[in-house]
Each structure stands twice: as C-alpha cells, then as structure tokens.
Design an enzyme around this catalytic site. Structure first.
Site, PDB file in Angstrom:
ATOM      1  N   ILE A  25       0.855  -1.196   0.000  1.00  0.00           N
ATOM      2  CA  ILE A  25       0.000   0.000   0.000  1.00  0.00           C
ATOM      3  C   ILE A  25       0.888   1.243   0.000  1.00  0.00           C
ATOM      4  CG2 ILE A  25      -1.993   1.156   1.029  1.00  0.00           C
ATOM      5  CD1 ILE A  25      -2.517  -1.405   2.648  1.00  0.00           C
ATOM      6  N   PRO A  26       1.541   1.523  -1.138  1.00  0.00           N
ATOM      7  CA  PRO A  26       2.346   2.746  -1.192  1.00  0.00           C
ATOM      8  C   PRO A  26       1.430   3.964  -1.013  1.00  0.00           C
ATOM      9  CG  PRO A  26       2.216   1.700  -3.360  1.00  0.00           C
ATOM     10  CD  PRO A  26       1.547   0.787  -2.391  1.00  0.00           C
ATOM     11  N   HIS A  27       1.938   4.973  -0.325  1.00  0.00           N
ATOM     12  CA  HIS A  27       1.114   6.152  -0.079  1.00  0.00           C
ATOM     13  C   HIS A  27       1.973   7.390   0.091  1.00  0.00           C
ATOM     14  CE1 HIS A  27       1.964   4.133   3.746  1.00  0.00           C
ATOM     15  NE2 HIS A  27       2.064   5.344   4.267  1.00  0.00           N
ATOM     16  N   GLY A  28       1.341   8.524  -0.165  1.00  0.00           N
ATOM     17  CA  GLY A  28       2.025   9.801  -0.028  1.00  0.00           C
ATOM     18  C   GLY A  28       1.021  10.938  -0.038  1.00  0.00           C
TER      19      GLY A  28
ATOM     20  N   LEU B 245      -2.285   5.086  -2.426  1.00  0.00           N
ATOM     21  CA  LEU B 245      -3.132   6.122  -1.837  1.00  0.00           C
ATOM     22  C   LEU B 245      -2.401   7.447  -1.893  1.00  0.00           C
ATOM     23  CD1 LEU B 245      -5.440   7.355  -0.160  1.00  0.00           C
ATOM     24  CD2 LEU B 245      -4.281   6.478   1.885  1.00  0.00           C
TER      25      LEU B 245
END
Length: 160
Positions: free
Chosen positions: A76-79, A114
C-alpha cells in the site's frame, strides 16, 4: 448543565476515491520503482493537476522510511501532495508478483496506491486503515487475483 458534543465520523467508501480508470489489471513493471511509476501515471492521467514525477518522488521518499509492502502479497504505497484536494486511489495487480521489500520477504501481487492532501492526516490514516483491513481477508485477496477485467476488479473492490 454541560454541553454535549456529538462527533460524526465519516467513513469514506473506496468507490468515492477509486475510479475504474485508475485500475491496472496487469502491471508491466518488474520492480518497485516501476510499480510506483505505473500507479502514479494513472493518477496523473486522472487528475491533470498532479505531476507524475513529483508523485513518484514522494512515493520513493516514503519507501525509504520503510517498505509499504505489508505482507501477504500486498503493498500500500502512499504519499501526500499539496495539489491534491481529496484522497485518490489507484490499484494494480501483478499476477507473477514482484519484490517490493515486503515485511514477510515474499513477493507482492496487489498494490493500492493512496494519494492524499498534504494536511489530511486523519483522512489519510482512515483510508489506509480501511484498505489494510479489507486486504487482511484471504478471500478478498484471492478474489482480486482471480477476476480478469478492470470492471470485475472494480466491482470486487467497491463491494467491500
């Protein structure tokens, strides 16, 4: 007599932040940076105010803090970006799987990216928690691996 306060917590539905066009049924990428690039590209195509290069940079910086590969074949990569007004999600699948430096050392197959507004810690964490919670279900993960089309993937995700 004191005043009572009622706090309403709005739980955002994935159908509100995941567009069908932001789903990649089969990622072409062979590595982590490639996955981040592909997932960022569909978001940049969806919202012209988002710079793909900047988004990839933010995601890579986040990965340096610790992998967002949470195990069980999931990442779940997110930034966060200041140009974003509300959370946006993209989804990609790799049927072969690839190394994402996951916590369990296993390949990742399912990727939810996300992107959230810069000053949105509450909403950001709420959406991350929701995604992580649905992905704990092995039945849900298997369903995402078995369906074929973008439309079937979208329906599987939004029905959770």
């Amino acid at each position: 007599m004191g005043e009572g306060f009622i706090f309403l917590v709005y739980v955002m539905r994935l159908s509100e932040i995941l567009a069908i066009d932001n789903i990649i049924p089969e990622l072409k990428a062979k590595d982590k940076k490639g996955v981040l690039g592909e997932l960022a590209e569909v978001i940049a195509n969806y919202d012209a105010s988002i710079d793909k290069g900047l988004l990839v940079k933010v995601l890579i910086e986040r990965e340096h803090l610790g992998s967002t590969g949470i195990g069980d074949g999931v990442a779940i990569p997110h930034g966060k970006l200041s140009s974003v007004k509300q959370p946006i999600v993209s989804f990609g699948r790799s049927k072969k799987g690839l190394d994402f430096d996951s916590m369990d050392g296993q390949p990742a197959f399912l990727f939810f990216l996300l992107l959230a507004p810069e000053n949105s810690s509450g909403v950001h964490l709420q959406v991350l928690t929701k995604i992580a919670r649905i992905l704990k279900s092995s039945t849900f993960r298997k369903a995402l691996m078995q369906v074929e089309s973008r439309e079937e993937i979208y329906q599987t995700i939004i029905q959770t």
